[in-house]
Structures are given as structure tokens and as C-alpha cells.
Write a protein that holds these residues in place. Structure first.
Motif, PDB file in Angstrom:
ATOM      1  N   PHE A 348       0.851  -1.191   0.000  1.00 50.25           N
ATOM      2  CA  PHE A 348       0.000   0.000   0.000  1.00 50.25           C
ATOM      3  C   PHE A 348       0.888   1.242   0.000  1.00 50.25           C
ATOM      4  O   PHE A 348       1.992   1.232   0.561  1.00 50.25           O
ATOM      5  CB  PHE A 348      -0.894  -0.019   1.236  1.00 50.25           C
ATOM      6  N   PRO A 349       0.437   2.329  -0.624  1.00 47.53           N
ATOM      7  CA  PRO A 349       1.260   3.552  -0.649  1.00 47.53           C
ATOM      8  C   PRO A 349       1.743   3.972   0.729  1.00 47.53           C
ATOM      9  O   PRO A 349       0.949   4.089   1.670  1.00 47.53           O
ATOM     10  CB  PRO A 349       0.309   4.593  -1.260  1.00 47.53           C
ATOM     11  N   TRP A 350       3.045   4.164   0.830  1.00 44.88           N
ATOM     12  CA  TRP A 350       3.737   4.681   2.003  1.00 44.88           C
ATOM     13  C   TRP A 350       3.754   3.730   3.189  1.00 44.88           C
ATOM     14  O   TRP A 350       4.261   4.089   4.249  1.00 44.88           O
ATOM     15  CB  TRP A 350       3.153   6.033   2.458  1.00 44.88           C
ATOM     16  N   CYS A 351       3.244   2.518   3.059  1.00 43.63           N
ATOM     17  CA  CYS A 351       3.278   1.576   4.178  1.00 43.63           C
ATOM     18  C   CYS A 351       4.614   0.842   4.179  1.00 43.63           C
ATOM     19  O   CYS A 351       5.122   0.460   3.121  1.00 43.63           O
ATOM     20  CB  CYS A 351       2.130   0.568   4.089  1.00 43.63           C
ATOM     21  N   SER A 352       5.160   0.618   5.361  1.00 42.35           N
ATOM     22  CA  SER A 352       6.457  -0.067   5.474  1.00 42.35           C
ATOM     23  C   SER A 352       6.388  -1.285   6.381  1.00 42.35           C
ATOM     24  O   SER A 352       7.419  -1.749   6.866  1.00 42.35           O
ATOM     25  CB  SER A 352       7.518   0.908   6.006  1.00 42.35           C
ATOM     26  N   ARG A 353       5.195  -1.824   6.623  1.00 40.45           N
ATOM     27  CA  ARG A 353       5.084  -2.997   7.483  1.00 40.45           C
ATOM     28  C   ARG A 353       5.767  -4.189   6.827  1.00 40.45           C
ATOM     29  O   ARG A 353       5.455  -4.548   5.687  1.00 40.45           O
ATOM     30  CB  ARG A 353       3.626  -3.331   7.749  1.00 40.45           C
ATOM     31  N   PRO A 354       6.717  -4.849   7.500  1.00 38.81           N
ATOM     32  CA  PRO A 354       7.421  -5.986   6.885  1.00 38.81           C
ATOM     33  C   PRO A 354       6.459  -7.093   6.491  1.00 38.81           C
ATOM     34  O   PRO A 354       5.470  -7.358   7.177  1.00 38.81           O
ATOM     35  CB  PRO A 354       8.382  -6.444   7.986  1.00 38.81           C
ATOM     36  N   ALA A 355       6.765  -7.751   5.372  1.00 35.62           N
ATOM     37  CA  ALA A 355       5.895  -8.815   4.868  1.00 35.62           C
ATOM     38  C   ALA A 355       6.247 -10.173   5.441  1.00 35.62           C
ATOM     39  O   ALA A 355       5.500 -11.130   5.240  1.00 35.62           O
ATOM     40  CB  ALA A 355       5.964  -8.862   3.335  1.00 35.62           C
ATOM     41  N   HIS A 356       7.377 -10.291   6.132  1.00 38.88           N
ATOM     42  CA  HIS A 356       7.769 -11.581   6.701  1.00 38.88           C
ATOM     43  C   HIS A 356       7.005 -11.847   7.987  1.00 38.88           C
ATOM     44  O   HIS A 356       6.336 -10.966   8.522  1.00 38.88           O
ATOM     45  CB  HIS A 356       9.278 -11.619   6.936  1.00 38.88           C
ATOM     46  N   PRO A 357       7.082 -13.064   8.511  1.00 30.82           N
ATOM     47  CA  PRO A 357       6.313 -13.387   9.720  1.00 30.82           C
ATOM     48  C   PRO A 357       6.660 -12.480  10.880  1.00 30.82           C
ATOM     49  O   PRO A 357       7.738 -11.894  10.955  1.00 30.82           O
ATOM     50  CB  PRO A 357       6.715 -14.839  10.018  1.00 30.82           C
ATOM     51  N   HIS A 358       5.697 -12.374  11.806  1.00 29.76           N
ATOM     52  CA  HIS A 358       5.943 -11.682  13.062  1.00 29.76           C
ATOM     53  C   HIS A 358       7.095 -12.359  13.793  1.00 29.76           C
ATOM     54  O   HIS A 358       7.457 -13.497  13.497  1.00 29.76           O
ATOM     55  CB  HIS A 358       4.701 -11.779  13.958  1.00 29.76           C
ATOM     56  N   PRO A 359       7.680 -11.666  14.779  1.00 28.70           N
ATOM     57  CA  PRO A 359       8.631 -12.362  15.662  1.00 28.70           C
ATOM     58  C   PRO A 359       8.004 -13.626  16.226  1.00 28.70           C
ATOM     59  O   PRO A 359       6.791 -13.732  16.369  1.00 28.70           O
ATOM     60  CB  PRO A 359       8.908 -11.327  16.757  1.00 28.70           C
ATOM     61  N   ARG A 360       8.825 -14.581  16.612  1.00 31.76           N
ATOM     62  CA  ARG A 360       8.329 -15.904  16.969  1.00 31.76           C
ATOM     63  C   ARG A 360       7.510 -15.922  18.249  1.00 31.76           C
ATOM     64  O   ARG A 360       6.896 -16.933  18.568  1.00 31.76           O
ATOM     65  CB  ARG A 360       9.499 -16.883  17.078  1.00 31.76           C
TER      66      ARG A 360
END
Length: 461
Positions: A348-360
């Protein structure tokens, strides 16, 4: 004379530029509040919320008007900022206009800079109406001259005076604020280092300080020539490696202590190395850490892999240019990994949330780490869109909902590149290098409108 006159001219122009900048920032606040006025909630809610539902997070404090939170993302994208930043802007504008009216007036008369007023608004949202009015009156009296420490003291005074029950609850709940955080380097700016911060009970903090000091001294005795600060940081790592689990076993006169629990396995660190074929022989190509998205040097990779106890697993090469397709709606893990490696974040425009899994520490019911983004079918599956890497993109849950329910549209224009259209027709191009404003390409149709998903198939999560 010429030099003096020119310097005076530059200073005058700087003052004029700053005045124009302050006026523009005040106008942005005013228009952000107007934007909220144009988007009343779709449901009957008592407070301003970012999702237009009673369960949403309030944008501002008690007494502010309700807002349909779905409008925030479009405003944020138009201002080239994240949805969270847009939420903060709208919330602070509403807080100032409705709960801090003296400060709001000063901003628009040029007496207080907008950024200073926003800092106050961000701190008063948790206060009652009476406490907020007290802060407004006190801050207005020292407009533009109050610093962060003074503001914090003023907020505390307002809480104690007008919200004594809440103040007592805060005191009793202080222990629940203890935490220990590790902030991973996600953009490479810290050269692969991580910041550690936390709040501990004083006895625990003293014990930790003593253990780190002893470890730093032991490293020096063993011949380490690094500075004290570096040795202290190394000592923390040694403590972590030699105490992987807590030994809480106790003994008594009538009971023999049970054996200490077996050490828990270490959290794996995954290194995804993106190497062109011609770089394989050089041994100097950089990589990046899949868990955090951090770019790292080849030397750092060699250092990590060479440490005692390190386990290295070679995984199959993922060709990000290959199109992988499966039958059915559900997205398998290998395709999730493929699109996460390709796009790295929510697209999404300007979003930087990582696409990899959350921390374990975040797990699904089956014990596996949960993915931090949804795998979205760009062309909906119900409309014939395949479950394929060229028709899937990672979207965080918030922006997935906006695309599905609130009129945002997008299409893929090239591998890893997307053209977005907002509900009011603004266009944005999102690619590996980030987001930019965009006109619709000449001769190209706009993104297809999003269709409601098949309700029997909820969004992939």
C-alpha cells in the motif's frame, strides 16, 4: 556594505520563509479537521475512530466528533505519509480544535508553531475535558516557550488535579509497564546492530548491571582489546548464549529439586542472500536478514556464520522472476515466502510494514509464526484471479480492508510494481524504491475497481 546588505536580505527572506512554512502547517491542520468533517462515521459511535466502528482506536480525546476512519488512508497518501501518520494528524487537529481551543487559535494567528501545538495535543488525548482545558489555559499562557519536560509536568499536574482515580490507577499499574525490548535494525542504517531498551525493577537492573560489568571485565582479562562500551555489549550476548533458559528450580528440606529445564532452542536467524550470478565467485556481495529486512555486508555474514554453535541451513534458491501458480484459493507457505521476498513490505502507498512473519513470540494455533501481512489476490479469486505469484501481493490487514471494502483499487504494472487509485482518484506508484505520486500512464486504464470478496472465502491471513 554589500556583504552586510546581502546578509540582511537573506535573514529577512529566511524569516519570511519560516512564517510561510508556519502558515502552511497551520492550514494543513485546519484542512485535516475539515476532511474529518466531510467524513462522518458510517455507524453511531461516540468517539472519533479510525475504523468507523465502536471498537476502533479513538483519534482524539473525549468530546471530539466521530469520524469514518476509512477516510484517513487517502488523506495520508495525498500527504505522502503513512496511514498512522495521517491518523495522528487528523486526531491532533480534532484535539486542538475541540479540546484545546486557545492553542488552536494561537496556531492560526501565528503565535504558536503547528508542530509545537501538535506535540501538546498528542499528550492531552488521554485527559478528561476538564483536564484538557486546564492544560490549554496553562500552555496558552507560555505559548511557544514550553519544553517537553515542562509539558510532561503540566500533564501530570492536570492528571493529579482532575483525574485522581486515574492517577492512582497509573501508580498501581506502574509495575505492569516493565518491559525489555530489542529493536532490530530494519533498514541497515545501524550496520546490523540492534538497540536494546527496557524498564526493570531496580534490584533486577542492579543485578544486570553487575553481571554485564563482570562479563566486560572477564573479556578484558581474556585479552579482548575492545573499549569498555563494546565489551559490555559483547557481555550481554555472552549472557544470552550461556543462559538460554531460566533455572527456577528450588529445594526444601522435604523435597529434592527437580532437574533444571532443558535449554530452549535458539530463535533461528534467516539470511536471504540476493546474489547475481557474476557475484557468487567474489564472496563480497551483500545480503539481507529475512527476519528483520536488514541489509548486511558479506563480512558480517561471514562473522555470524563462523561463530561457535551456529547452525547453517541451505535452502532452495527462490527465483523471484518465476511465476508460481496453485489451484484453489488458499495461499501456501512457499508462495507467501515468494511474494514476501519480492516485495518485502505491505505494498500500500507509504506503508512499510514488513511482509515476513511476526517475531516468533506471535504464533498461530499450530505453533508456527503468524504472517504480518495478508496475501491479497489483486484480481479477486471469485472474479477469476488465480492464486499465483503474479496475482498476489502482501497487504497488512488494515490496508487489505481498505482495498476490499472502501474503494481503493490497484493493479500490478511490473514485477514488484503497483499502480494504486484512491477513492477520490489520486494515483500512486508503489515499487521496490518506495511510493511516488503518479498520473495514470498514458493510454492505460485505471486499476480495476475492487470487488467484495466471496464471503465463503475470508481474506487470506
Amino acid at each position: 556594505m554589500s556583504t552586510s546588505r546581502d546578509a540582511a536580505t537573506v535573514l529577512a527572506e529566511l524569516r519570511a520563509d519560516r512564517a510561510a512554512e508556519d502558515a502552511a502547517a497551520a492550514a494543513v491542520l485546519r484542512r485535516a479537521a475539515e476532511w474529518a468533517d466531510l467524513h462522518p462515521p458510517v455507524e453511531d459511535v461516540a468517539e472519533a475512530t479510525w475504523q468507523g466502528r465502536p471498537t476502533g482506536v479513538p483519534l482524539a480525546g473525549p468530546g471530539t466528533p466521530a469520524v469514518d476512519g476509512a477516510c484517513v488512508a487517502e488523506l495520508a497518501a495525498a500527504l505522502r505519509c503513512s496511514t498512522d501518520a495521517g491518523s495522528a494528524l487528523v486526531g491532533q487537529a480534532l484535539e486542538l480544535r475541540h479540546r484545546l481551543p486557545r492553542l488552536w487559535s494561537l496556531v492560526h494567528r501565528g503565535g504558536v508553531a503547528a508542530w509545537q501545538a501538535r506535540r501538546v495535543a498528542a499528550r492531552t488525548m488521554s485527559l478528561t475535558v476538564e483536564a484538557a482545558r486546564f492544560v490549554d489555559a496553562q500552555v496558552a499562557a507560555v505559548a511557544g516557550r514550553i519544553g517537553p519536560a515542562q509539558l510532561d509536568r503540566l500533564i501530570t499536574a492536570a492528571t493529579l488535579r482532575f483525574m485522581p482515580a486515574e492517577a492512582e490507577q497509573q501508580r498501581l499499574a506502574a509495575a505492569d509497564g516493565r518491559r525489555f525490548d530489542i529493536h532490530h535494525d530494519r533498514d541497515g542504517s545501524s550496520s546490523g546492530l540492534a538497540e536494546v531498551s527496557g524498564w526493570l525493577d531496580l534490584p533486577d537492573a542492579l543485578d544486570l548491571d553487575a553481571a554485564v560489568t563482570d562479563g566486560a571485565r572477564a573479556l578484558a582479562d581474556a585479552g579482548c582489546q575492545a573499549s569498555l562500551d563494546v565489551r559490555r555489549s559483547m557481555a550481554v550476548g555472552e549472557l544470552a548464549r550461556h543462559q538460554p533458559a531460566l533455572d527456577l528450580a528450588t529445594t526444601s528440606d522435604s523435597q529434592t529439586a527437580e532437574a533444571a529445564p532443558a535449554p530452549r532452542p535458539r530463535v533461528p536467524v534467516t539470511l536471504y542472500l540476493h546474489l547475481p550470478a557474476e557475484s557468487l565467485a567474489s564472496g563480497t556481495a551483500p545480503g539481507w536478514v529475512g527476519n528483520t529486512g536488514t541489509p548486511v555486508t558479506a563480512g558480517q555474514i561471514r562473522d555470524w556464520c563462523g561463530r561457535p554453535g551456529t547452525r547453517i541451513t541451505v535452502r532452495p534458491v527462490v527465483d523471484l522472476n518465476e511465476t508460481v501458480t496453485v489451484a484453489g484459493y488458499e495461499v501456501p507457505e512457499r508462495i507467501r515466502e515468494h511474494i514476501a521476498l519480492r516485495d518485502r513490505t505491505c505494498v500500500f502507498p507509504w506503508c512499510s510494514r514488513p511482509a515476513h512473519p511476526h517475531p516468533r513470540r506471535t504464533h498461530r494455533a499450530d505453533g508456527e509464526p503468524a504472517w504480518s501481512t495478508d496475501a491479497d489476490h489483486i484480481v479477486p479469486f471469485a472474479a477469476g484471479g488465480p492464486t499465483a505469484t503474479d496475482n498476489l501481493a502482501p497487504l497488512c490487514r488494515r490496508h487489505h480492508r481498505l482495498k476490499t471494502l472502501h474503494g481503493w483499487r490497484y493493479r500490478r504494472t511490473a514485477p514488484g510494481k503497483y499502480l494504486w487509485a484512491s477513492p477520490h482518484g489520486l494515483h500512486f506508484t508503489r515499487g521496490p524504491d518506495g511510493t511516488s505520486d503518479s498520473a495514470s500512464p498514458p493510454g492505460a486504464p485505471p486499476p480495476e475497481p475492487s470487488r467484495p470478496p466471496d464471503r465463503a472465502r475470508p481474506p487470506t491471513g
